[in-house]
Structure formats: C-alpha cells, structure tokens
Design an enzyme around this catalytic site. Structure first.
Site, PDB file in Angstrom:
ATOM      1  N   SER B  41       0.838  -1.207   0.082  1.00  0.00           N
ATOM      2  CA  SER B  41      -0.065   0.032  -0.124  1.00  0.00           C
ATOM      3  C   SER B  41       0.800   1.359   0.133  1.00  0.00           C
ATOM      4  CB  SER B  41      -1.039  -0.036   1.233  1.00  0.00           C
ATOM      5  OG  SER B  41      -0.102   0.085   2.265  1.00  0.00           O
ATOM      6  N   VAL B  43       1.408   4.534   1.180  1.00  0.00           N
ATOM      7  CA  VAL B  43       1.931   5.078   2.376  1.00  0.00           C
ATOM      8  C   VAL B  43       2.842   4.314   2.996  1.00  0.00           C
ATOM      9  CG1 VAL B  43       1.487   6.400   4.596  1.00  0.00           C
ATOM     10  CG2 VAL B  43       0.087   6.500   2.446  1.00  0.00           C
ATOM     11  N   CYS B  44       2.673   3.143   3.141  1.00  0.00           N
ATOM     12  CA  CYS B  44       3.629   2.049   3.689  1.00  0.00           C
ATOM     13  C   CYS B  44       4.566   1.980   3.147  1.00  0.00           C
ATOM     14  CB  CYS B  44       3.162   0.683   3.992  1.00  0.00           C
ATOM     15  SG  CYS B  44       1.139   0.529   4.564  1.00  0.00           S
ATOM     16  N   GLY B  45       4.571   2.012   1.694  1.00  0.00           N
ATOM     17  CA  GLY B  45       5.745   1.946   1.032  1.00  0.00           C
ATOM     18  C   GLY B  45       6.840   3.041   1.135  1.00  0.00           C
ATOM     19  N   MET B  48       8.627   2.772   4.702  1.00  0.00           N
ATOM     20  CA  MET B  48       9.413   1.679   4.983  1.00  0.00           C
ATOM     21  C   MET B  48      10.589   2.245   3.956  1.00  0.00           C
ATOM     22  SD  MET B  48       8.456  -0.320   7.356  1.00  0.00           S
ATOM     23  CE  MET B  48       7.095   0.339   8.034  1.00  0.00           C
TER      24      MET B  48
END
Lengths: 181, 165
Positions: B41, B43-45, B48
């Site tokens: 997803s 935002v997570c990308g 991280m």
C-alpha cells in the site's frame, strides 16, 4: 511528529528570491523522484506569479536506495553552486530527470557553462557529499516523510501542492500576514 | 499502546521463508518496531522506504529496525526485494496478528496492523511509543530523538558506573 523546520533557513542554503520576501517556501526534494519532477514546473510558475513576494529554498533529500542517481545528482548541483550556478544546474537536472547518469550530468554541466575540470573535481569532494547528507538529516529532524515535502514560513505544509491550491494558500498568507504568527 | 518503562513482550516471527527473528535475540541493540498496515500500500511503501534510507543513522545509534505486518513471509520477501529493504519485515501471519494484538497495534476492523512505533532499549524495555493516524507516514524524527535519548542516558550510566569503581 514535528512540523517545524530545523534548522531554519541559513547561509548554507541555496536561496532564490529576496531576503525581504514575505513568503518563504522550502522544498525537500530528490532529483530522481517523479513527484518532485512534477512539482518543479509548478514551483517555477508560482515563483513567476508571486515575484518578489516569494523566497524559494531547495534542500536535498535523496532517497538513494530507490533512486540510485539521486545522490550524485544532488552533489552535482552543489558542485555547480561552487561556480555560482546552483539554480541553473537544479533546473536542467529536473528537466532531464529521466537520465541522470554521470555522463549526462557532465553534459548538463557543459550546457550551463561550468568549468568542467573543476566540476569533475568538486563532485568528488567529501565536503559536498557531507552537505547533501546534512540536508537529508535536517529533513529527518524536520519530520520530512517523503518527497517533495514543503515548509512554508518554517512550518510543514501538508496541503496539496497542485498549482491552484498552493498558489491560493500562499496568496492568502500574503493577504493576512498577521494570521501567521 | 504498551506503556513506556514496561518490558517489551518477547516474540518470534518469520523474517524470511526459512528464517525466524526473536526479539530477545536482539538484546544488546536498541530495537525499533514499526507496525504498518500492509505490504504494497502506497503510504507504507513510503514509510518503510524512508526508514530504509536511514540505515547509517540507525547503525550509529546501535539500533535495529524491524517492520511488522500481517502479510505472509512470501509477500514480505517480494515486497522487500522490490524496494531493496536492508532490514527484516516480520510476518505476524499465523495466528494472524497475534503479536500485534499483544502490542496493541492491531485494528480489529480492518484485520491489519495499526501504524504504531515502539523503540525498545538494549535491555528490552520500551522507551518510546507512537501511534500515527493510519494514513499519515509519521516520519523518523521521533524515532531518532528517542534513540538519542536512550544512548545519552546509557553513556551517563556507564560514566557513573566507572566513576563508582
């Protein structure tokens, strides 16, 4: 998380515009980031529209693991800065962000009229590498969470940076400067 | 969120198809636990990827970062390869979300992790926590400040110990 620009704009920064400008926009950007590439002409246009009311500052925030050319491109603009051509290099690099290999950076240096030998020497200077790393660290301290991130008059801006929205926001700031405090 | 000053509950999760990571196996290092909703997803990308750029900062602070979501070890492997992550992603997959629930970082509504951060010191004690709104990448300034705080106090303790001897 923090929303305050740390450190504030200072003599180490590349500044486009007057010290007397009432609006200050700082961008943390990555030369290989497609979103920064898209923001580039928007900022240009807003600079033109706001003229002397706006001061624009660019700080490096290269995401090197996903953008392998971003760091060297940043160093190259800093090297151009040593020949007083930071913004010329900044512009040409963004305009050609799809090809940022070393050979392309040399071509760009030639086009904007840099002394090639000096440029070649300067892009290997530890000092410039550290300058880019320091910019990155200041971004982390300031709460930058992706690129581009903008700070307007020292505060993180989380609104849209599409031209219409950003222009309106800045325009409103200018209209009521007392509300900013 | 678990309280600051409490001992971080131990756990063991898959980091790769054939390799597990145990929290207590990381003693001697500060540990950053980054719970995030899902691989892939956007935002997570970003979150991280940002942390991935901070390897040198974390090494300087004697810290190990681990990401945790309910995705499987195979999904994590593909996600990590795609983004060239240099830190482990742990699979809180079976029983689903068990560790996230213990850390109060599980969203029963979506069945995913919440965007929760913990900084744990070298002795396994929770020293900082932060719960971010699900759609906001919290950046890394909070983590960095927490690590510096820990290392400052550790240095002071050492000084006192040495002085006492």
């Amino acid at each position: 998380m923090t929303t305050q620009l740390i450190p504030l704009v200072n003599s180490n920064d590349h500044v486009s515009g007057e010290g007397s400008a009432v609006i200050e926009v700082v961008e943390y950007g990555d030369y290989q980031c497609p979103y920064c590439g898209r923001a580039y002409p928007i900022i240009k246009s807003i600079q033109e529209r706001l003229g002397p009311q706006l001061r624009f500052v660019f700080r490096n925030f290269p995401l090197s693991k996903i953008h392998p050319h971003a760091f060297l491109a940043a160093v190259a603009t800093e090297a151009a800065g040593l020949q007083d051509k930071f913004w010329e290099m900044h512009d040409i690099v963004f305009e050609n962000q799809h090809s940022l290999e070393l050979s392309s950076l040399y071509q760009m240096a030639d086009i904007i009229g840099l002394d090639r030998e000096r440029f070649s020497n300067d892009i290997q200077q530890q000092e410039l590498i550290e300058k880019v790393e320091k910019d990155f660290e200041s971004g982390i301290r300031s709460g930058v969470n992706g690129t581009p991130t903008f700070f307007i008059n020292g505060r993180k801006y989380d609104g849209s940076w599409e031209e219409a929205e950003l222009y309106q926001y800045l325009k409103n700031l200018h209209a009521k400067p007392s509300m900013e405090e | 969120m678990l309280t600051i000053g409490s001992v971080a509950p131990d756990f063991e999760l898959y980091a790769k198809p054939d390799q597990k990571v145990r929290l207590s196996g990381l003693r001697g290092k500060n540990v950053i636990l980054a719970f995030y909703p899902a691989d892939w997803s956007p935002v997570c990308g970003n979150q991280m990827s940002l942390y991935n750029e901070m390897e040198s900062f974390f090494i300087r602070q004697n810290a190990q970062l681990v990401g945790i979501s309910v995705d499987s070890r195979w999904c994590h492997t593909a996600f990590a390869e795609q983004n060239k992550f240099g830190f482990p992603l742990l699979a809180d997959f079976e029983p689903k979300g068990a560790v996230s629930k213990v850390y109060e970082a599980y969203d029963e509504g979506t069945g995913e992790c919440r965007r929760a951060l913990y900084v744990i010191d070298q002795n396994g004690v929770i020293r900082w926590n932060y719960l971010s709104p699900i759609d906001v990448n919290p950046g890394a300034d909070g983590i960095l400040n927490a690590l510096e705080q820990i290392n400052k106090s550790t240095t002071n303790d050492n000084t006192i110990n040495t002085a006492g001897k």
